[in-house]
Design an enzyme around this catalytic site. Structure first.
Site, PDB file in Angstrom:
ATOM      1  N   ASP A  67       0.813  -1.211   0.000  1.00 21.31           N
ATOM      2  CA  ASP A  67       0.000   0.000   0.000  1.00 21.31           C
ATOM      3  C   ASP A  67       0.851   1.267   0.000  1.00 21.31           C
ATOM      4  O   ASP A  67       0.483   2.271  -0.606  1.00 21.31           O
ATOM      5  CB  ASP A  67      -0.937   0.001   1.211  1.00 21.31           C
ATOM      6  CG  ASP A  67      -2.124  -0.932   1.014  1.00 21.31           C
ATOM      7  OD1 ASP A  67      -2.300  -1.436  -0.114  1.00 21.31           O
ATOM      8  OD2 ASP A  67      -2.859  -1.160   1.989  1.00 21.31           O
ATOM      9  N   GLY A  68       2.011   1.236   0.667  1.00 23.62           N
ATOM     10  CA  GLY A  68       2.869   2.419   0.669  1.00 23.62           C
ATOM     11  C   GLY A  68       3.375   2.758  -0.721  1.00 23.62           C
ATOM     12  O   GLY A  68       3.424   3.931  -1.111  1.00 23.62           O
TER      13      GLY A  68
ATOM     14  N   ARG B 102       2.529   6.113  -3.055  1.00 26.37           N
ATOM     15  CA  ARG B 102       3.577   6.897  -3.720  1.00 26.37           C
ATOM     16  C   ARG B 102       3.297   7.021  -5.207  1.00 26.37           C
ATOM     17  O   ARG B 102       3.477   8.094  -5.811  1.00 26.37           O
ATOM     18  CB  ARG B 102       4.942   6.258  -3.467  1.00 26.37           C
ATOM     19  CG  ARG B 102       6.114   7.046  -4.034  1.00 26.37           C
ATOM     20  CD  ARG B 102       7.409   6.627  -3.372  1.00 26.37           C
ATOM     21  NE  ARG B 102       7.712   5.234  -3.613  1.00 26.37           N
ATOM     22  CZ  ARG B 102       8.426   4.785  -4.653  1.00 26.37           C
ATOM     23  NH1 ARG B 102       8.899   5.647  -5.548  1.00 26.37           N
ATOM     24  NH2 ARG B 102       8.683   3.509  -4.798  1.00 26.37           N
TER      25      ARG B 102
ATOM     26  N   ASN C 283      -4.258   8.937   1.741  1.00 26.42           N
ATOM     27  CA  ASN C 283      -4.890   8.223   2.848  1.00 26.42           C
ATOM     28  C   ASN C 283      -5.387   9.196   3.908  1.00 26.42           C
ATOM     29  O   ASN C 283      -6.582   9.303   4.145  1.00 26.42           O
ATOM     30  CB  ASN C 283      -3.901   7.246   3.494  1.00 26.42           C
ATOM     31  CG  ASN C 283      -4.104   5.815   3.046  1.00 26.42           C
ATOM     32  OD1 ASN C 283      -4.977   5.527   2.231  1.00 26.42           O
ATOM     33  ND2 ASN C 283      -3.294   4.919   3.562  1.00 26.42           N
ATOM     34  N   ASP C 284      -4.449   9.904   4.543  1.00 26.28           N
ATOM     35  CA  ASP C 284      -4.852  10.744   5.672  1.00 26.28           C
ATOM     36  C   ASP C 284      -3.766  11.738   6.055  1.00 26.28           C
ATOM     37  O   ASP C 284      -2.587  11.570   5.752  1.00 26.28           O
ATOM     38  CB  ASP C 284      -5.203   9.878   6.889  1.00 26.28           C
ATOM     39  CG  ASP C 284      -4.153   8.826   7.187  1.00 26.28           C
ATOM     40  OD1 ASP C 284      -2.968   9.170   7.282  1.00 26.28           O
ATOM     41  OD2 ASP C 284      -4.514   7.641   7.316  1.00 26.28           O
TER      42      ASP C 284
ATOM     43  N   ASP D  97      -5.226  11.346  21.531  1.00 27.34           N
ATOM     44  CA  ASP D  97      -3.836  11.083  21.162  1.00 27.34           C
ATOM     45  C   ASP D  97      -3.534  11.609  19.761  1.00 27.34           C
ATOM     46  O   ASP D  97      -2.389  11.930  19.447  1.00 27.34           O
ATOM     47  CB  ASP D  97      -3.544   9.582  21.206  1.00 27.34           C
ATOM     48  CG  ASP D  97      -3.299   9.073  22.620  1.00 27.34           C
ATOM     49  OD1 ASP D  97      -3.320   9.894  23.562  1.00 27.34           O
ATOM     50  OD2 ASP D  97      -3.101   7.859  22.786  1.00 27.34           O
TER      51      ASP D  97
ATOM     52  N   ALA E 174      -8.028   7.466  20.442  1.00 28.39           N
ATOM     53  CA  ALA E 174      -7.986   7.418  21.907  1.00 28.39           C
ATOM     54  C   ALA E 174      -8.494   8.721  22.509  1.00 28.39           C
ATOM     55  O   ALA E 174      -7.799   9.374  23.287  1.00 28.39           O
ATOM     56  CB  ALA E 174      -6.571   7.111  22.396  1.00 28.39           C
TER      57      ALA E 174
END
Length: 283
Positions: free
Chosen positions: A67-68, A72, A136-137, A166, A201
């Protein structure tokens, strides 16, 4: 099709997949391009180019990795004409369309125009005068020892919610199965044009995530009580922000396109890759 570009995982063995692509290209007169440093490692017969030139010149990008690597490749294709075919060399490979044994059939399907392209949303973030892009984010994340993330979320210029957590994650539908999912966010079809805001969290009065229109500008304001936070872009630290500073985000539909061959649906891939089961049993 005149040119195809290779985007290679820096460590995984992609020799078999590269050989299949080179054989296909030779038979059809397609020029194969590759980023110079990557193809030197394999000593493959591709034309060496820069990363910027690869995205600009290719009619198709083939991502060989996980996925990385796929993310890219999507960044290289951002704003260009080339769709991205993902070939999975790893275990998870949620974004990839095919595994290596299926690659020859996938290339034949591309020859026959028996495929569709699926547009993917990017999210652009601006902070400290710099602009970064994620598929993604983008997340503002607590740094151990420096205090938690206390963040006010503004939508379309108006205050909306505040989180103490967090991390606070702003994800695309593509990223809904990544960090946002692990933080309790919803699985979202990539055909939905939305941005997902998910606290990780959380320990504030309001702890639910929110789903926003992709056309809404989102601003993350670090409250005076916030610690210094890392800004992570597709899982990589891109910089830092501190109390009183802001991260501005805007979704960008259709920034890149991925190849789909109709072998599986998004829901089938999500069920298999995320190991979803029918866990609710009637007694």
């Amino acid at each position: 099709m005149h040119t195809a570009g290779l985007v290679l995982h820096p460590q995984r063995d992609s020799a078999d997949a590269v050989e299949a692509i080179l054989g296909w290209a030779t038979n059809r007169g397609v020029e194969i391009l590759g980023i110079k440093d990557e193809i030197q490692r394999l000593r493959c017969e591709a034309t060496p180019v820069s990363a910027e030139e690869l995205g600009r010149r290719a009619d198709l990008l083939v991502s060989l990795g996980g996925d990385g690597t796929m993310l890219r490749a999507m960044r290289l294709a951002d704003g260009e004409r080339a769709p991205v075919l993902g070939v999975n060399l790893g275990k998870l490979g949620f974004l990839a369309e095919v595994d290596v044994p299926d690659l020859p059939a996938a290339l034949s399907a591309i020859d026959a125009h028996a495929f569709t392209v699926e547009p993917r949303i990017a999210v652009d973030a601006v902070f400290n005068g710099a602009k970064v892009t994620a598929f993604n984010d983008v997340a503002v994340v607590r740094i151990p020892g420096e205090g938690g993330a206390r963040v006010a979320v503004r939508v379309a210029g108006q205050p909306f919610v505040s989180y103490s957590a967090d991390a606070v994650i702003v994800a695309t539908p593509t990223g809904s199965t990544a960090y946002s999912f692990s933080a309790g966010g919803p699985i979202t079809s990539p055909s939905v044009e939305a941005l997902l805001v998910t606290p990780a969290a959380p320990h504030s009065a309001y702890s639910r995530g929110i789903v926003l229109s992709v056309h809404d500008e989102v601003e993350l304001d670090l409250l005076p009580s916030s610690g210094r936070l890392a800004v992570e872009v597709d899982g990589m630290v891109a910089g830092y922000v501190q109390a009183g500073e802001r991260v501005s985000l805007r979704g960008r539909p259709g920034a890149a396109r991925v190849v789909r061959l109709g072998m599986t649906t998004f829901y089938q891939r999500a069920r298999r890759k995320l190991r979803l089961t029918d866990s609710a049993e009637l007694g």
